[in-house]
Design a protein around this motif. Structure first.
Motif, PDB file in Angstrom:
ATOM      1  N   ILE A  25       1.666  48.773  26.069  1.00  0.00           N
ATOM      2  CA  ILE A  25       2.473  49.349  27.143  1.00  0.00           C
ATOM      3  C   ILE A  25       1.732  49.096  28.448  1.00  0.00           C
ATOM      4  N   VAL A  26       2.383  48.407  29.373  1.00  0.00           N
ATOM      5  CA  VAL A  26       1.734  48.043  30.633  1.00  0.00           C
ATOM      6  C   VAL A  26       2.321  48.772  31.840  1.00  0.00           C
ATOM      7  N   GLU A  27       3.484  49.401  31.656  1.00  0.00           N
ATOM      8  CA  GLU A  27       4.086  50.082  32.804  1.00  0.00           C
ATOM      9  C   GLU A  27       5.079  51.134  32.329  1.00  0.00           C
ATOM     10  N   ARG A  28       5.043  52.264  32.999  1.00  0.00           N
ATOM     11  CA  ARG A  28       6.052  53.308  32.834  1.00  0.00           C
ATOM     12  C   ARG A  28       6.531  53.655  34.224  1.00  0.00           C
ATOM     13  N   GLU A  29       7.817  53.474  34.442  1.00  0.00           N
ATOM     14  CA  GLU A  29       8.363  53.758  35.767  1.00  0.00           C
ATOM     15  C   GLU A  29       9.759  54.325  35.617  1.00  0.00           C
ATOM     16  N   GLY A  30       9.985  55.501  36.154  1.00  0.00           N
ATOM     17  CA  GLY A  30      11.294  56.127  36.050  1.00  0.00           C
ATOM     18  C   GLY A  30      11.712  56.260  34.599  1.00  0.00           C
ATOM     19  N   GLU A  31      12.847  55.686  34.272  1.00  0.00           N
ATOM     20  CA  GLU A  31      13.371  55.743  32.913  1.00  0.00           C
ATOM     21  C   GLU A  31      13.022  54.497  32.103  1.00  0.00           C
ATOM     22  N   GLY A  32      12.080  53.698  32.587  1.00  0.00           N
ATOM     23  CA  GLY A  32      11.742  52.447  31.911  1.00  0.00           C
ATOM     24  C   GLY A  32      10.310  52.403  31.403  1.00  0.00           C
ATOM     25  N   VAL A  33      10.130  51.654  30.322  1.00  0.00           N
ATOM     26  CA  VAL A  33       8.812  51.400  29.750  1.00  0.00           C
ATOM     27  C   VAL A  33       8.743  49.900  29.472  1.00  0.00           C
ATOM     28  N   ARG A  34       7.658  49.275  29.935  1.00  0.00           N
ATOM     29  CA  ARG A  34       7.490  47.822  29.792  1.00  0.00           C
ATOM     30  C   ARG A  34       6.291  47.541  28.900  1.00  0.00           C
ATOM     31  N   LEU A  35       6.514  46.634  27.937  1.00  0.00           N
ATOM     32  CA  LEU A  35       5.455  46.206  27.031  1.00  0.00           C
ATOM     33  C   LEU A  35       5.193  44.724  27.245  1.00  0.00           C
ATOM     34  N   LYS A  36       3.926  44.353  27.218  1.00  0.00           N
ATOM     35  CA  LYS A  36       3.532  42.948  27.222  1.00  0.00           C
ATOM     36  C   LYS A  36       3.205  42.599  25.777  1.00  0.00           C
ATOM     37  N   VAL A  37       3.793  41.501  25.289  1.00  0.00           N
ATOM     38  CA  VAL A  37       3.620  41.120  23.893  1.00  0.00           C
ATOM     39  C   VAL A  37       3.058  39.704  23.823  1.00  0.00           C
ATOM     40  N   THR A  38       2.048  39.529  22.987  1.00  0.00           N
ATOM     41  CA  THR A  38       1.527  38.193  22.706  1.00  0.00           C
ATOM     42  C   THR A  38       1.631  37.976  21.200  1.00  0.00           C
ATOM     43  N   SER A  39       2.029  36.777  20.840  1.00  0.00           N
ATOM     44  CA  SER A  39       2.199  36.442  19.430  1.00  0.00           C
ATOM     45  C   SER A  39       1.831  34.974  19.243  1.00  0.00           C
ATOM     46  N   PRO A  40       1.698  34.544  17.992  1.00  0.00           N
ATOM     47  CA  PRO A  40       1.407  33.127  17.758  1.00  0.00           C
ATOM     48  C   PRO A  40       2.470  32.201  18.374  1.00  0.00           C
ATOM     49  N   ALA A  41       3.698  32.696  18.494  1.00  0.00           N
ATOM     50  CA  ALA A  41       4.772  31.880  19.064  1.00  0.00           C
ATOM     51  C   ALA A  41       4.797  31.900  20.584  1.00  0.00           C
ATOM     52  N   GLY A  42       4.016  32.784  21.223  1.00  0.00           N
ATOM     53  CA  GLY A  42       3.998  32.865  22.680  1.00  0.00           C
ATOM     54  C   GLY A  42       4.117  34.298  23.155  1.00  0.00           C
ATOM     55  N   GLY A  43       4.143  34.461  24.463  1.00  0.00           N
ATOM     56  CA  GLY A  43       4.207  35.783  25.048  1.00  0.00           C
ATOM     57  C   GLY A  43       5.588  36.115  25.563  1.00  0.00           C
ATOM     58  N   PHE A  44       5.860  37.403  25.628  1.00  0.00           N
ATOM     59  CA  PHE A  44       7.126  37.867  26.189  1.00  0.00           C
ATOM     60  C   PHE A  44       6.982  39.319  26.607  1.00  0.00           C
ATOM     61  N   VAL A  45       8.024  39.850  27.200  1.00  0.00           N
ATOM     62  CA  VAL A  45       8.070  41.234  27.650  1.00  0.00           C
ATOM     63  C   VAL A  45       9.153  41.949  26.859  1.00  0.00           C
ATOM     64  N   ALA A  46       8.868  43.180  26.467  1.00  0.00           N
ATOM     65  CA  ALA A  46       9.877  44.059  25.878  1.00  0.00           C
ATOM     66  C   ALA A  46      10.044  45.219  26.846  1.00  0.00           C
ATOM     67  N   GLU A  47      11.258  45.453  27.270  1.00  0.00           N
ATOM     68  CA  GLU A  47      11.500  46.466  28.284  1.00  0.00           C
ATOM     69  C   GLU A  47      12.511  47.491  27.776  1.00  0.00           C
ATOM     70  N   TYR A  48      12.067  48.734  27.715  1.00  0.00           N
ATOM     71  CA  TYR A  48      12.930  49.845  27.308  1.00  0.00           C
ATOM     72  C   TYR A  48      13.575  50.449  28.545  1.00  0.00           C
ATOM     73  N   ALA A  49      14.813  50.933  28.387  1.00  0.00           N
ATOM     74  CA  ALA A  49      15.537  51.560  29.501  1.00  0.00           C
ATOM     75  C   ALA A  49      16.197  52.848  29.015  1.00  0.00           C
ATOM     76  N   GLY A  50      16.458  53.717  29.965  1.00  0.00           N
ATOM     77  CA  GLY A  50      17.115  54.979  29.653  1.00  0.00           C
ATOM     78  C   GLY A  50      16.235  55.936  28.878  1.00  0.00           C
ATOM     79  N   CYS A  51      14.934  55.893  29.133  1.00  0.00           N
ATOM     80  CA  CYS A  51      13.977  56.733  28.410  1.00  0.00           C
ATOM     81  C   CYS A  51      13.862  58.115  29.064  1.00  0.00           C
ATOM     82  N   ASN A  52      13.399  59.068  28.268  1.00  0.00           N
ATOM     83  CA  ASN A  52      13.165  60.414  28.817  1.00  0.00           C
ATOM     84  C   ASN A  52      11.864  60.407  29.628  1.00  0.00           C
ATOM     85  N   PRO A  53      11.522  61.500  30.300  1.00  0.00           N
ATOM     86  CA  PRO A  53      10.310  61.525  31.128  1.00  0.00           C
ATOM     87  C   PRO A  53       9.018  61.224  30.368  1.00  0.00           C
TER      88      PRO A  53
END
Length: 143
Positions: A25-53
């Motif tokens: 988890i690299v960021e929590r802002e408002g109703e969002g949570v952002r994850l940085k993901v690294t894998s053998p296939a490459g990197g990407f972002v997973a972003e959650y929305a509509g989260c509670n506080p």
């Protein structure tokens, strides 16, 4: 496991670790949570929305991977989007293409259902790579 909760980003961190990917988890802002993901296939972002506080009970999840290079035309991007049922390509302000896959999340979603979402995301990554390598060739064989 019974303690899996698709609406909690920490459950995705644990699930991805079991699939040889590292997520943090690299960021929590408002109703969002952002994850940085690294894998053998490459990197990407997973972003959650509509989260509670507390950053849980999230309503949606989006996966996002950016290309390091390549600049398909807007017409090619639109053609890809018209040929794909679940994957979307967008261009950021710098013109870099991104592939996106998103899903709604529900309290009853199981670990197996999330693994299915991850499999769909992996398919998007594969299609994105094939498209970027040869947009005209990819589109010629697209449905």
């Amino acid at each position: 496991p019974a303690d899996f909760n698709a609406q909690d980003p920490t459950s995705l961190v644990v699930l991805l670790a079991s699939l040889d990917a590292k997520a943090e988890i690299v960021e929590r802002e408002g109703e969002g949570v952002r994850l940085k993901v690294t894998s053998p296939a490459g990197g990407f972002v997973a972003e959650y929305a509509g989260c509670n506080p507390q950053g849980r009970a999230c309503k949606a999840l989006q996966f996002d991977a950016a290309a390091e290079r390549s600049a398909p035309t807007l017409a090619q991007v639109n053609a890809f989007n018209q040929s794909s049922l679940t994957c979307r390509i967008v261009q950021d302000r710098a013109g870099r293409p991104h592939v996106l896959y998103s899903t709604l999340l529900f309290a009853g979603d199981t670990r197996q259902e999330m693994q299915t979402q991850i499999a769909a995301w992996r398919a998007c990554l594969g299609d994105f790579g094939a498209f970027l390598k040869d947009p005209p060739g990819y589109l010629a064989s697209a449905p």
